[in-house]
Design a protein around this motif. Structure first.
Motif: not given
Length: 209
Positions: A61-85
């Protein structure tokens, strides 16, 4: 000012993240806030200051270093993600209050399914009997918020056993399916949006992707 809702479907993480950055950098005081509802193909993301030691074993599974707060988490199909702009300046609240409001929207959403959940002031997210069902990760830049929340609906939770979720060794993770709720990501999103509207005090409009 109203907020636009965009249903983007199953999209790769990194280009979505870059689009969030571009949206945030290009907005001004007249730009409507937006919520992007998505699912992601399998991906681990590591927040600012995140430690790779929380990845417990090599995986495909690929790892992406991103600029949010926090440590490591996992995203995958069947998980609802809501991005709040969100234009944070308009809200006139502090970051801790923003996190509390987002957590409460999630708590209220799962309560509609008869599930009692809670936030944690020391470990942001939403929990059911100590198991994490939803995660938060935010970034504030130029007075605006991006990134957001993820809620486990009906997914393969196995990859969470390959990490210390959010940096906590041995943290249990759960989902609506394992709590006896047979539903879909889209249906959960429809229930979540009114609670976000109420707690973030906005009026929502639908928008095409």
């Amino acid at each position: 000012m109203s907020r636009l809702i965009k249903h983007l479907g199953l999209v790769d993480y990194e280009p979505t993240w870059r689009a969030m950055q571009a949206f945030t950098d290009g907005r001004d005081e007249r730009t409507p806030d937006e919520i992007w509802l998505v699912e992601h193909p399998p991906v681990f993301t590591l927040g600012l200051g995140g430690k790779e030691e929380h990845l417990l074993c090599p995986t495909s599974i690929p790892l992406v270093r991103t600029d949010r707060g926090g440590q490591v988490t996992y995203h995958g199909p069947g998980q609802l993600v809501a991005y709040l702009m969100i234009d944070f300046k308009r809200m006139q609240i502090g970051v801790r209050e923003l996190v509390r409001r987002i957590e409460q929207a999630l708590v209220d959403t799962v309560a509609e399914y008869g599930i009692r959940a809670n936030g944690d002031v020391d470990a942001p997210g939403v929990y059911v009997d100590g198991a994490k069902i939803a995660s938060l990760g935010l970034r504030i830049r130029n007075g605006a918020v991006y990134h957001g929340l993820s809620l486990n609906v009906d997914m393969d939770l196995t990859p969470f056993t390959w990490i210390n979720p959010c940096g906590y060794a041995g943290l249990k993770v759960t989902q609506l399916k394992d709590l006896g709720i047979d539903t879909t990501v889209d249906e959960v999103a429809a229930r979540l949006l009114p609670h976000l509207e109420r707690h973030l005090t906005v009026t929502m409009e639908k928008a095409s992707a």
